[in-house]
Design an enzyme around this catalytic site. Structure first.
Site, mmCIF file in Angstrom:
data_model
loop_
_atom_site.group_PDB
_atom_site.id
_atom_site.type_symbol
_atom_site.label_atom_id
_atom_site.label_comp_id
_atom_site.label_asym_id
_atom_site.label_seq_id
_atom_site.Cartn_x
_atom_site.Cartn_y
_atom_site.Cartn_z
ATOM 1 C CG HIS A 172 49.508 5.982 -6.916
ATOM 2 N ND1 HIS A 172 48.986 5.084 -7.824
ATOM 3 C CD2 HIS A 172 49.078 7.200 -7.310
ATOM 4 C CE1 HIS A 172 48.282 5.724 -8.734
ATOM 5 N NE2 HIS A 172 48.317 7.001 -8.446
ATOM 6 C CG HIS A 198 41.017 5.774 -9.832
ATOM 7 N ND1 HIS A 198 41.750 4.925 -10.618
ATOM 8 C CD2 HIS A 198 41.521 7.009 -10.062
ATOM 9 C CE1 HIS A 198 42.651 5.605 -11.282
ATOM 10 N NE2 HIS A 198 42.530 6.876 -10.957
#
Length: 1431
Positions: free
Chosen positions: A355, A403
């Protein structure tokens, strides 16, 4: 014992590395080049060493090396200059071997070896990678690990090329004093030579440093000890190890097995290997028992005494060598290799998944890296994630990976693809899945698609296979079919839309303007409504949503977190010089920096690139003004598709913006060369080319070339984070600042504006929004997959666990951590493995317990990253509930116990240690934080625990269970751990080598010596029976011994009765009511207890049908419930029935009296007739006739001419009346006379004529022919006969009414009796149920008391688990018993009800039968009746 497996762990070492080659060496941190380093790898492939003249050797564990790859040019100019002087500068990169190493995935170090030739570099690079590709060396035995450490000692020489004695002493310093180790060395001739090192003072040292040495000149120099390499052989090192660390626990075991002898005989050794060291569940053919032939081979390998070998004996040293050898591993060695079937559909495998792979630290403010993709793939991961955004500033027009809006650094998308290409199939050939979270514009998506096709080439699976089309019901291809293929997971357009747009793009080189700028609604799965997640748990954390999950509005965890006050933005179209014209002209003119139009205040991204390799012209932007004017009213950050909108340059004519808690975070200020629309908000403004780099001070990257925006490293931290409390001296976020950033963070969902070229690259991993298990089952599209956050996944797992399992049998699912895990912590993956979820994605940068569990699980099957799911998680005809606590059909539950005996080399410090053993599997199998040993203080070398076994009594699904061994120091710090699969675990005495928290091997691995017992789970109450069946001879022998002992005590065997097994007493006590398995008739015939049939009694009534007179009832008693049949005679004796009969008799008597009065009345109406002489004469003769007739009735009966006298006792004549009938000889006429009363009836023929008769004496003929007499007779006969018929009919009707009332009363009495019987049955069954409940409650209390008093249960958690297991078992048994009782009651009631209906039906039949008989009698009497008269 395991089957024979040839475990050849030694890799092949090429001669250039085995004998050593000369390289120049440098690393990133050094500024000088180390020349002529002798580089070699030992013959076992343990270590890589380089030697430089005059320096200590440097030894690097091969287990810590990630890869050897082609290097680049050095950054330091001095090193580059020296390399150019020593060889051709154009071949430096090709002659360089870039070696990366480290103990974890994040902290990776590098050094570079420059060879003399390109060929040598290429050969050595390939040789190193071949050694690294094999994982067998990670599973060597403790003896081989000692050999590895011995190799490290012999290679780690000082500048004099000898072994420092201090290294050997340090090895054992954690448990033994230095003097003791030194004495053992001297005893073995390993004392070494002493020397005094020369003091060298560099003239370049500082004045203070030189003064320090001057002050210490008077001190005595400490002598050092060293040892020649040739002296320290492995045999001597083993002797030293056994001398310093004697294995007393193994010696005790040996003495126990040998029977106090110095050797083990062949028979005892065979018995030990087949009984103690073997799993009894194993197949005897696949895993054969040890025999004499195998024992001989075993002795040749491990017994050094030749005489013992010849005699078939094993000494204590040989026994220890066997226990520490490769022939005694804790796990079947074939599990290390590829042993699973890899030809099943892709969704039938667990896939090692990552992830947010690009992050090296926290989820907020963390550092992104492209290098970590290499380590993750090399560690066995097969599914990696790429969060793709549009680059900003100087990187505008390029896709980046970061991100988004989380203040993380960026890396280029293209660089990441290069890293993936180089390492995707370096360790495993099985497919790699790239999970795109796509936030890019269509222009950047086009670049992404081109980069994928250009960089990956044939490795990219750009279209489905012909034999596995994307059609409903078609299974996914297998991992073998997809070998060395890269799959892209990204949203995809609908088929017809994709085909249309792709044809247009390939034909015209561009897409329509509307398609370029608008979100595409024709994305597969996006138009369906996703169920709301139920899983944030009330934390208020913003949930990260994957590209194939719900939008933020559909996620309540996101909705609850959006409590940040936002200020409505105002649009300022004035540029820096205040010219509105220049701002408007920017809408019509493409941007010079890549042709991108940035509109930061759109709810969805309208940033698109118009400059690429295939576009022939730029689009006209004049048509966008109306759309932009509407979009400017939107929130600037709610749906912004930029990765870092908060760092744009603020431009405003008003006063400087003040950071506000309720607004977006402060933004960086930077100048740009291009202009765009500027949005001003409270505390944040943007400019055209502001940088998008976010780097927190605490996470400064080590390498500039691993970032997309390295230029922002200093000025952004120093200037633009002051609003959050950052300063140069405070490089990390405080808790309050982190909470503030986290509260203001808003996740932006992936774009739906998909470029058709990128869409066309998606095939077998097509993400869609989850719309429900029933919808997925109806669609039956195996290539569709959905992603769930752990919270959402837990919600579906809680509500619809079997449906979730069935979904994963057909198609794939991906689980990722919830957004609240800002520290990059992980969740327990076992929960979702239990449901068959394929891609359980974890944060690989955090080596916590759950990541250790993931790494340990995927270590097997060749480290391929794919594990075949158990059979019941793949077959569509099986139903499985992961929360089940009872054994699954077809799966045998296991029993496992682990006894931790001792440990070796657990720590390099003298500190206390303890061991913890955990099991992970189904919720009912998972046991954590319960089984731990006591702390052994002050001994990290060889502590002896000798704990009682840690028992895992019942493992429902061994295929899903794993054991975790972990060693901690007295402060709770983990020293080592190991994950072992239960289905591959071997029983017996085993040595378990431990790993680091990143699952890497140590130079000298910590080892646990344990005893493992694995067998089939047997309930406690059946253990005695199973033991007797398993070994009947031993059982009978034990019984015989006890019998002989009792006989010796004077007890005769005949005096001992047979008693039941005490283990089964409790079970029998509960099951004492016998079950009836006969037919329904038999079941009912044996039920009930009857008493009187009277209605006022509540006891049981008879329960049989009305039987025929010849049928005899046979009452039988079963279950203490006696049954007698219901008899009609019993019912007739009832008071009500007797009263009814009495009333009937009275009614009948009244009717007869009434009839008699009527007859008397008729007789009184004819007095004159009796005075007639002829009649008087007839009367006189009749009297005589009666007298004579009494004498001759029997003789003349039946004669044609006869005199019949009958005394009628029935209805129609008075009591004592005699009726006489006189017939003529021809039978044509007759005359009847009656006497005995005031009047006498005379019977005549039907026509009223009479014939002369002679009664006693002849009747005068004239009297017979007298008309008057004849008329009188006819009249009287008619009146009397009519009256008689009427009386008979009235009496018949009365009898019918009475018969009906009689049977109605019988029916009523029978119904009452049946009701009482049913009530008694229910009361009896209720009493039995009450008794059963009391018995069950008593049993539960007694069993729980036994567990509470069991001293063998050490922990409260184990006791509670035993009580829970017992309660569940009892509950299941009790429910079954109550079900059986309920079924028994239901059967009894059904049968009794049926019998009652039969009885009532039979009673109705009897009524109709009696009625028919009465009617028949009445008709027969009517037919036989003759006319009568009174004369």
């Amino acid at each position: 014992m395991a089957k024979e497996f040839q475990f050849n762990w030694k890799p092949t070492i090429i001669p250039e590395l085995l004998h050593g080659s000369v390289f120049d060496r440098y690393d990133d941190e050094s500024t000088c080049l180390e020349l002529n380093a002798q580089v070699r790898i030992d013959e076992n492939g343990f270590f890589l060493r380089w030697l430089i003249e005059g320096k200590d050797a440097v030894v690097l564990d091969m287990g810590q090396i990630w890869e050897a790859r082609t290097g680049g040019l050095p950054k330091d100019g001095r090193i580059m200059f020296e390399l150019e002087q020593r060889g051709a500068s154009e071949t430096i990169a090709e002659r360089t071997i870039w070696i990366t190493h480290g103990q974890d995935l994040v902290n990776v170090q590098s050094f570079f070896l420059v060879a003399e030739s390109v060929e040598l570099a290429k050969t050595c690079r390939a040789g190193i990678n071949d050694i690294l590709k094999s994982s067998r060396i990670r599973h060597v035995c403790p003896t081989t690990q000692l050999m590895k450490y011995h190799t490290w000692l012999t290679m780690n020489v000082n500048e004099r090329r000898k072994i420092p004695i201090k290294l050997i002493i340090k090895t054992f310093s954690s448990g033994k004093p230095e003097k003791m180790v030194q004495k053992c060395l001297n005893d073995l001739g390993l004392g070494g030579d002493k020397y005094t090192p020369a003091r060298v003072i560099n003239r370049s040292m500082g004045k203070k440093f030189r003064n320090f040495y001057k002050c210490s000149r008077g001190r005595k120099r400490k002598e050092r000890e060293e040892l020649d390499v040739d002296i320290l052989t492995f045999e001597k090192f083993q002797r030293l190890y056994n001398k310093i660390c004697p294995r007393t626990e193994v010696q005790e075991l040996f003495v126990k097995l040998s029977g106090q002898k110095e050797y083990l005989t062949k028979e005892r050794l065979i018995n030990f290997l087949n009984e103690e060291q073997r799993d009894p569940r194993l197949n005897e053919i696949l895993f054969p028992f040890f025999d004499s032939q195998r024992i001989v081979a075993l002795l040749k390998k491990h017994e050094n005494d030749i005489k013992y070998q010849e005699d078939g004996k094993m000494s204590g040293d040989g026994f220890l060598r066997f226990l520490m050898s490769d022939e005694n591993p804790p796990v079947f060695l074939d599990r290390i290799e590829m042993f699973m079937d890899m030809d099943q559909p892709l969704c039938h495998y667990y896939i090692n998944s990552s992830h947010n792979t690009y992050l090296t630290g926290r989820q907020y403010g963390g550092k992104s890296s492209s290098e970590i993709y290499r380590q993750v793939l090399l560690s066995g991961c097969r599914c990696i994630e790429l969060d793709c955004w549009d680059g900003t500033g100087e990187n505008k027009g390029e896709p980046i990976i970061t991100h988004g809006k989380a203040m993380c650094t960026d890396v280029f998308f293209k660089d990441v693809l290069v890293q993936i290409r180089d390492t995707a199939f370096a360790r495993s050939d099985f497919p790699v899945v790239l999970s795109f979270e796509n936030h890019c514009s269509k222009s950047n998506q086009l670049k992404m698609a081109k980069y994928c096709m250009d960089i990956f080439g044939d490795m990219l699976l750009s279209k489905p296979f012909e034999d596995a089309p994307l059609d409903p019901g078609v299974s996914l291809p297998s991992p073998n079919r997809l070998r060395k293929k890269i799959l892209i997971k990204n949203k995809r357009l609908k088929t017809d839309i994709e085909r249309h747009q792709l044809d247009q793009f390939l034909r015209e080189g561009k897409l329509d303007e509307e398609d370029e700028l608008n979100e595409t609604p024709e994305v597969v799965g996006e138009d369906s409504v996703s169920p709301r997640s139920g899983g944030s748990g009330g934390t208020g954390a913003p949930e990260e949503v994957d590209d194939d999950t719900s939008d933020d509005d559909d996620d309540p965890s996101v909705q609850t977190s959006l409590n940040v006050m936002r200020t409505i933005p105002t649009v300022n179209t004035t540029s820096n010089n205040g010219s509105n014209r220049s701002a408007r002209s920017s809408l019509d003119t493409p941007s010079p920096s890549g042709g991108s139009l940035m509109v930061p205040d759109r709810a969805t991204s309208t940033a698109t690139s118009i400059k690429n390799a295939v576009l022939a012209r730029s689009p006209n932007f004049s048509s966008l003004r109306q759309k932009l004017s509407f979009k400017r009213r939107q929130s600037p950050l709610a749906g912004d598709q930029r990765a870092h909108p908060e760092v744009e340059q603020p431009v405003s004519s008003s006063s400087p913006a003040t950071p506000s808690i309720s607004g977006p975070p402060p933004c960086a200020t930077s100048s740009g060369s291009t202009s765009s629309i500027t949005i001003t908000t409270t505390g944040c403004s943007t400019s055209s080319s502001g940088p998008s780099k976010h780097i927190l001070g605490g996470e400064m990257p080590a390498k500039e070339n691993d970032e997309a925006h390295p230029e922002l490293k200093q000025n952004f931290i120093a200037k633009n984070l002051k609003g959050f409390g950052f300063s140069k001296k405070q490089p990390v976020l405080t808790k309050e600042e982190e909470e503030r950033i986290f509260a203001e963070y808003h996740y932006t969902g992936a774009t739906t504006n998909i470029h058709p070229l990128l869409s066309s690259l998606v095939n077998y991993t097509h993400p869609v929004k989850f719309s429900g298990f029933d919808v997925a089952e109806a669609n039956n599209l195996h290539f569709h997959m959905s992603s769930f956050s752990e919270s959402t996944g837990l919600g579906y797992l809680k509500q619809s666990a079997p449906e979730f399992v069935n979904y994963n049998k057909r198609q794939s699912s991906r689980i990722y951590p919830k957004g609240a895990r800002v520290d990059s912590s992980n969740f327990l993956p076992q929960i979702f493995w239990n449901a068959g979820c394929q891609m359980v994605s974890l944060n690989f940068q955090t080596p916590d317990v759950y990541m250790q569990l993931n790494m340990g699980k995927f270590e097997y099957n060749g480290g391929s990253g794919y594990l075949l799911k158990p059979d019941f998680l793949r077959r569509p005809d099986r139903t499985f509930d992961p929360f089940s606590e009872s054994p699954v059909d077809g799966v045998i539950a296991a029993h496992c116990s682990v006894r931790v005996i001792s440990g070796q080399f657990l720590s390099d410090r003298k500190i206390g240690t303890y061991v913890e053993v955990e099991m992970y599997g189904l919720p009912t199998d998972t046991i954590r934080k319960e089984h731990k040993t006591k702390v052994i203080p002050g001994n990290g070398l060889n502590p002896v625990y000798n704990e009682d076994p840690f028992v895992f009594r019942k493992v429902v699904l061994p295929e899903l269970a794993v054991l975790r061994f972990a060693v901690y120091d007295e402060n709770g710090k983990q020293l080592g751990q190991r994950i072992l699969p239960l289905d591959g675990l071997q029983a017996g005495y085993r040595h378990i080598s431990l790993r680091s928290d990143t699952n890497q091997s140590f130079i000298l691995s910590p080892v646990l010596f344990v005893q493992i017992v694995i067998k089939t789970y047997v309930p406690d109450e059946l253990s005695g029976l199973v033991d007797a069946l398993a070994d009947p001879r031993a059982f009978l022998s034990e019984q015989k011994k006890r019998q002989e002992a009792l006989a010796h005590m004077g007890v005769d065997d005949s005096d001992i009765p047979d008693v039941p097994n005490t283990r089964n007493m409790a079970l029998r006590h509960v099951k004492q009511p016998p079950r009836q398995n006969g037919s329904s008739a038999d079941l009912l015939a044996n039920n009930g207890q009857t008493g009187s049939a009277r209605g006022d009694q509540t006891s049981s009534m008879a329960s049989s049908t009305i039987r025929s007179p010849n049928e005899q009832p046979q009452p039988v008693a079963v279950d203490k419930f006696k049954v007698d049949p219901i008899e009609v005679d019993d019912l007739r004796r009832d008071k009500a029935f007797a009263k009814l009969l009495k009333r009937f008799q009275k009614e009948l008597d009244d009717l007869r009296k009434k009839h008699q009065k009527q007859r008397d009345s008729i007789q009184k109406q004819q007095p004159a007739r009796r005075r007639n002489s002829s009649i008087a004469w007839i009367q006189t003769n009749v009297d005589k006739l009666i007298t004579n007739n009494r004498r001759s009735t029997k003789k003349e009966k039946g004669s044609r001419r006869s005199l019949t006298a009958s005394v009628s006792s029935g209805c129609g004549s008075a009591s004592g009346t005699v009726t006489v009938s006189v017939c003529s000889p021809s039978g044509a006429s007759c005359s009847g006379y009656s006497t005995g009363g005031p009047s006498t009836p005379v019977a005549c023929n039907s026509d009223g004529t009479g014939s002369p008769a002679t009664i006693g004496s002849p009747v005068p003929q004239d009297l017979v022919n007298n008309d008057r007499v004849r008329s009188l007779v006819n009249t009287q006969t008619g009146e009397w006969s009519a009256m008689v018929r009427r009386h008979d009919e009235e009496e018949f009707e009365l009898k019918k009414v009475q018969l009906k009332e009689q049977f109605d009363l019988l029916r009523k009495l029978m119904s009452e009796a049946q009701k009482n019987q049913m009530l008694a049955l229910k009361l009896r069954l209720e009493a039995e149920g009450k008794d059963l409940k009391q018995t069950q409650t008593k049993k539960s209390m007694e069993d729980a008391k036994v567990i509470q008093l069991d001293k063998g249960i050490k922990t409260k958690a184990e006791r509670d688990r035993r009580v829970k297991e017992l309660n569940e078992k009892n509950l299941k048994m009790f429910v079954e018993e109550r079900k059986r009782l309920a079924m028994k009651a239901q059967k009894h009631e059904e049968q009794l009800t049926k019998r009652h209906l039969d009885q009532l039906e039979q009673l109705d039949k009897d009524f109709h039968k009696a009625l028919d008989a009465e009617v028949g009698n009445y008709k027969e009497e009517q037919l036989a009746a003759q006319p009568t008269s009174v004369v």
